[in-house]
Design an enzyme around this catalytic site. Structure first.
Site: not given
Ligand code: BDR
Ligand code: CA
Length: 325
Positions: A16, A20-21, A134, A169, A175, A177, A251-252
Site C-alpha cells: 500500500d 515505509d513501503d 506489507t 497502532n 495493527e 494492516n 515496519h515494511d
Molecule cells: C503498517 O501500516 C502501514 O501504515 C505501514 O506502511 C505499515 O505497513 C504499520 O502498522
Molecule cells: Ca505498508
C-alpha cells in the site's frame, strides 16, 4: 513469468505504497541476494490507484523500470469502499510519499489483476517465490479463494502486520494492516500457509533517525534526496505520535529483510487467528481451537537483532539510492 536460475530469491512485494513501503522497494532492489520480480498493489496508506502510481514512479526513480507493477483490489473483502484514515494522512501525507514530488512514471501497470498474478507466480516459481505483503492481506486472501493450493506452493511469506505482545497502532489491540481487512488476515492465518508475522512486536524495535537520512541526502542522487525528504517527513510524524520511540519504525523493510534472512528474528510458533467481532476486532491472537495441533503454521517474530538489521538496511539502501543520478 520472469524468474532466473541465479539462486536469488524471487521476491514479490504487495504494497500500500506509502513511505515505509517505499523503503521496502529500495531495500529489495539494493539486495544482491534478491530479484524483485513484481509489485502487487493494495490500498491502505493510500488508495490502490495511488499505490500503483507510487510504485511505478519509485521503481523508475531507483532505475528499475523493468519491474512489473500490478493493480490489486481497492477495498476489504467484506466492504464495498475505502477511505484513507486521517491519522494515515498525517503519517504518509496525502500522496503517500510525505508530499515529496517524484516524477510521473513513464509506464503503466501490467493489466493482470494482482490476485491472478499471485496464483500464477505460486505455480511458476513455487519454492523460489518469496512473497512479502506489507499492507492489508486482501490480495493474498483473494488469491487463496481462487486457488487454495497457493497456500502450500509459495516458498516463503513474511508479512508486516499484527501485534501479539504489544498494543495496536490504530486501536488498543489492532495493527493498521490487519485492521484494514481482518477477514482477509484471518483467512490467510487459517489457510495452512506457513507465514512469518513481522508485527509491531519487532518493528517498533527497529528505528531510523535524521542522522541516517542525512547520509542518503549526501549521496547527491535524486533518489537519495527524495528518500531523505520522505523519511524526514515520516520521522516528524513519529515525533508527534510516538515520541517515546526516538525515531521512525522500519515496519515494511524489516518484513522484506526477514523474508530474505529469517535469522534476523526470534520467533514463536503459534496457530494465529484474527478477532472479527466486538471491541477487539482486528486483534491477532492464538486460535484456541488449534492450540493443541502439533503443527503450527505461523512463526510470530518477537525478538529482532536490531543492530544487524540496521547494518543490512543502511548497506542495501545505500546501494539502491546511490545508483543513478
Ligand atoms: C503498517 O501500516 C502501514 O501504515 C505501514 O506502511 C505499515 O505497513 C504499520 O502498522
Ligand atoms: Ca505498508
Amino acid at each position: 513469468m520472469a524468474g532466473n536460475e541465479s539462486g536469488k530469491a524471487q521476491v514479490i512485494l504487495d504494497l500500500d505504497t506509502g513511505i515505509d513501503d517505499a523503503m521496502a522497494i529500495a531495500y529489495v532492489l539494493g539486495s544482491p541476494d534478491a530479484e524483485l520480480v513484481g509489485i502487487t498493489c493494495t490500498y491502505g496508506n493510500v488508495e490502490v490507484g495511488r499505490s500503483v502510481r507510487n510504485s511505478l514512479a519509485l521503481t523508475e526513480l531507483l532505475g528499475h523500470p523493468e519491474v512489473p507493477v500490478y493493480r490489486g483490489l481497492g477495498h476489504a473483502l467484506a466492504s464495498d469502499g475505502f477511505e484513507v484514515l486521517p491519522s494515515t494522512l498525517r503519517i504518509h501525507g496525502v500522496n503517500g510519499m510525505g508530499e515529496v514530488e517524484v516524477p510521473e512514471p513513464m509506464r503503466e501497470a501490467d493489466p493482470t489483476p494482482a490476485a491472478d498474478l499471485i496464483v500464477r507466480a505460486a505455480h511458476e516459481l513455487g519454492p523460489r517465490l518469496v512473497y512479502v505483503p506489507t499492507g492489508p492481506l486482501t490480495n493474498l486472501a483473494a488469491a487463496l479463494r481462487r486457488d487454495p493450493e497457493v497456500a502450500r506452493l509459495i516458498g516463503r511469506v513474511a508479512l508486516m502486520g499484527g501485534a501479539l505482545t504489544q498494543p495496536g497502532n490504530v486501536s488498543a489491540c489492532a495493527e493498521a494492516n490487519v485492521s484494514q481487512d481482518p477477514e482477509a488476515a484471518d483467512e490467510v492465518f487459517r489457510s495452512g500457509m506457513r507465514v512469518t508475522m513481522v508485527g509491531l512486536d519487532v518493528t517498533h524495535q527497529t528505528l531510523l533517525t535524521r542522522e541516517e537520512t542525512a547520509r542518503w541526502r549526501a549521496l547527491g542522487t535524486a533518489a537519495g534526496r527524495a528518500y531523505a525528504d520522505m523519511i524526514d517527513y515520516y520521522i516528524g510524524a513519529y515525533a508527534e505520535s510516538a515520541p517515546q520511540l526516538g525515531g521512525c519504525a522500519l515496519h515494511d523493510p524489516l518484513a522484506a529483510a526477514v523474508a530474505l534472512d529469517p535469522s534476523l528474528v526470534r520467533t514463536l510458533p503459534v496457530n494465529l487467528k484474527v478477532d472479527l467481532a466486538g471491541p477487539t476486532r482486528g486483534r491477532t491472537i492464538g486460535d484456541e481451537t488449534r492450540l493443541n495441533d502439533p503443527e503450527k503454521t505461523c512463526a510470530v517474530a518477537l525478538g529482532v537483532d536490531s543492530e544487524r538489521f540496521l547494518g543490512h538496511f543502511m548497506e542495501r539502501m545505500g546501494r539502491a539510492l546511490g545508483a543513478g543520478e
